[in-house]
Write a protein that holds these residues in place. Structure first.
Motif, PDB file in Angstrom:
ATOM      1  N   CYS A  26       6.210  16.138   1.295  1.00 50.50           N
ATOM      2  CA  CYS A  26       5.405  14.976   0.923  1.00 50.50           C
ATOM      3  C   CYS A  26       6.239  13.734   1.203  1.00 50.50           C
ATOM      4  O   CYS A  26       7.254  13.514   0.541  1.00 50.50           O
ATOM      5  N   THR A  27       5.804  12.950   2.160  1.00 48.35           N
ATOM      6  CA  THR A  27       6.521  11.730   2.522  1.00 48.35           C
ATOM      7  C   THR A  27       5.792  10.517   1.971  1.00 48.35           C
ATOM      8  O   THR A  27       4.571  10.399   2.104  1.00 48.35           O
ATOM      9  N   VAL A  28       6.556   9.640   1.342  1.00 49.23           N
ATOM     10  CA  VAL A  28       5.988   8.479   0.660  1.00 49.23           C
ATOM     11  C   VAL A  28       6.390   7.201   1.374  1.00 49.23           C
ATOM     12  O   VAL A  28       7.555   7.033   1.750  1.00 49.23           O
ATOM     13  N   SER A  29       5.449   6.302   1.544  1.00 52.09           N
ATOM     14  CA  SER A  29       5.749   5.006   2.127  1.00 52.09           C
ATOM     15  C   SER A  29       5.150   3.915   1.251  1.00 52.09           C
ATOM     16  O   SER A  29       4.232   4.154   0.475  1.00 52.09           O
ATOM     17  N   GLY A  30       5.681   2.711   1.376  1.00 53.97           N
ATOM     18  CA  GLY A  30       5.094   1.573   0.707  1.00 53.97           C
ATOM     19  C   GLY A  30       5.887   1.038  -0.465  1.00 53.97           C
ATOM     20  O   GLY A  30       5.601  -0.050  -0.948  1.00 53.97           O
ATOM     21  N   ARG A  31       6.834   1.804  -0.960  1.00 54.19           N
ATOM     22  CA  ARG A  31       7.640   1.340  -2.087  1.00 54.19           C
ATOM     23  C   ARG A  31       8.869   2.232  -2.144  1.00 54.19           C
ATOM     24  O   ARG A  31       8.882   3.308  -1.604  1.00 54.19           O
ATOM     25  N   THR A  32       9.895   1.767  -2.837  1.00 51.08           N
ATOM     26  CA  THR A  32      11.125   2.537  -2.929  1.00 51.08           C
ATOM     27  C   THR A  32      10.866   3.894  -3.560  1.00 51.08           C
ATOM     28  O   THR A  32      10.485   3.994  -4.730  1.00 51.08           O
ATOM     29  N   GLN A  46       0.845  -1.188   0.000  1.00 51.04           N
ATOM     30  CA  GLN A  46       0.000   0.000   0.000  1.00 51.04           C
ATOM     31  C   GLN A  46       0.885   1.245   0.000  1.00 51.04           C
ATOM     32  O   GLN A  46       1.650   1.472   0.930  1.00 51.04           O
ATOM     33  N   VAL A  47       0.761   2.034  -1.063  1.00 50.93           N
ATOM     34  CA  VAL A  47       1.546   3.261  -1.172  1.00 50.93           C
ATOM     35  C   VAL A  47       0.763   4.402  -0.534  1.00 50.93           C
ATOM     36  O   VAL A  47      -0.420   4.578  -0.805  1.00 50.93           O
ATOM     37  N   GLN A  48       1.427   5.155   0.299  1.00 48.33           N
ATOM     38  CA  GLN A  48       0.788   6.304   0.944  1.00 48.33           C
ATOM     39  C   GLN A  48       1.634   7.544   0.762  1.00 48.33           C
ATOM     40  O   GLN A  48       2.863   7.490   0.891  1.00 48.33           O
ATOM     41  N   LEU A  49       0.969   8.661   0.463  1.00 45.08           N
ATOM     42  CA  LEU A  49       1.619   9.950   0.341  1.00 45.08           C
ATOM     43  C   LEU A  49       0.980  10.879   1.373  1.00 45.08           C
ATOM     44  O   LEU A  49      -0.254  11.003   1.416  1.00 45.08           O
ATOM     45  N   VAL A  50       1.805  11.519   2.172  1.00 43.93           N
ATOM     46  CA  VAL A  50       1.298  12.402   3.218  1.00 43.93           C
ATOM     47  C   VAL A  50       1.983  13.754   3.106  1.00 43.93           C
ATOM     48  O   VAL A  50       3.207  13.845   3.226  1.00 43.93           O
ATOM     49  N   GLU A  51       1.147  14.787   2.858  1.00 41.87           N
ATOM     50  CA  GLU A  51       1.674  16.146   2.766  1.00 41.87           C
ATOM     51  C   GLU A  51       1.631  16.830   4.130  1.00 41.87           C
ATOM     52  O   GLU A  51       0.786  16.507   4.978  1.00 41.87           O
ATOM     53  N   SER A  52       2.507  17.789   4.290  1.00 40.67           N
ATOM     54  CA  SER A  52       2.496  18.628   5.490  1.00 40.67           C
ATOM     55  C   SER A  52       3.087  19.977   5.133  1.00 40.67           C
ATOM     56  O   SER A  52       3.728  20.125   4.085  1.00 40.67           O
ATOM     57  N   GLY A  53       2.842  20.964   6.005  1.00 35.89           N
ATOM     58  CA  GLY A  53       3.472  22.257   5.828  1.00 35.89           C
ATOM     59  C   GLY A  53       2.570  23.366   5.328  1.00 35.89           C
ATOM     60  O   GLY A  53       3.009  24.511   5.201  1.00 35.89           O
ATOM     61  N   GLY A  54       1.327  23.050   5.024  1.00 37.75           N
ATOM     62  CA  GLY A  54       0.422  24.098   4.566  1.00 37.75           C
ATOM     63  C   GLY A  54       0.039  25.045   5.691  1.00 37.75           C
ATOM     64  O   GLY A  54       0.360  24.806   6.854  1.00 37.75           O
ATOM     65  N   GLY A  55      -0.648  26.118   5.324  1.00 42.74           N
ATOM     66  CA  GLY A  55      -1.083  27.066   6.337  1.00 42.74           C
ATOM     67  C   GLY A  55      -1.447  28.398   5.741  1.00 42.74           C
ATOM     68  O   GLY A  55      -1.660  28.512   4.527  1.00 42.74           O
TER      69      GLY A  55
END
Length: 128
Positions: A22-28, A1-10
């Protein structure tokens, strides 16, 4: 399961800066070409910019060129969008996206349909 999580808005005043991550998990992570898109209220999704798998090539929309910079840290599985000289018209929900297709090393697609995975988006509001 590939997940992308953004942060830093405002919320930021015109002329100010923000950095999105944007941090990505689940694959290289290094196998993905990465992009940033935005969508303002009542408007369609717009390509902001993107970066090739190695980070050697970037592409930007004319509206953000010379103000925004995209980078990536493959060791941290993270893509960044540094936004400077922000304008009220930059107000939008910003989303990162990952393209898993292996193309040329400098390939950066601009069409949203080329991207396979998307983050949930983060709101950026620029006040005048």
């Amino acid at each position: 399961q590939v997940q992308l999580v953004e942060s830093g808005g405002g919320l930021v005043q015109a002329g100010g800066s923000l950095r999105l991550s944007c941090t990505v998990s689940g694959r290289t992570f290094s196998t993905y070409t990465m992009g940033w898109f935005r969508q303002a209220p009542g408007k369609g999704r717009e390509f902001v910019g993107g970066i090739s798998r190695s980070g050697s090539s970037t592409k930007y929309a004319d509206s953000v060129k010379d103000r925004f910079t995209i980078s990536r840290d493959n060791a941290k599985n993270t893509e960044y969008l540094q936004m400077n000289s922000l304008k009220p018209e930059d107000t939008a929900v910003y989303s990162c996206a990952a393209d898993s297709e292996i193309n040329g090393s400098s390939w950066v697609p601009q069409l949203a349909t080329a991207y396979d995975y998307w983050g949930q988006g983060t709101q950026v509001t620029v006040s005048s």
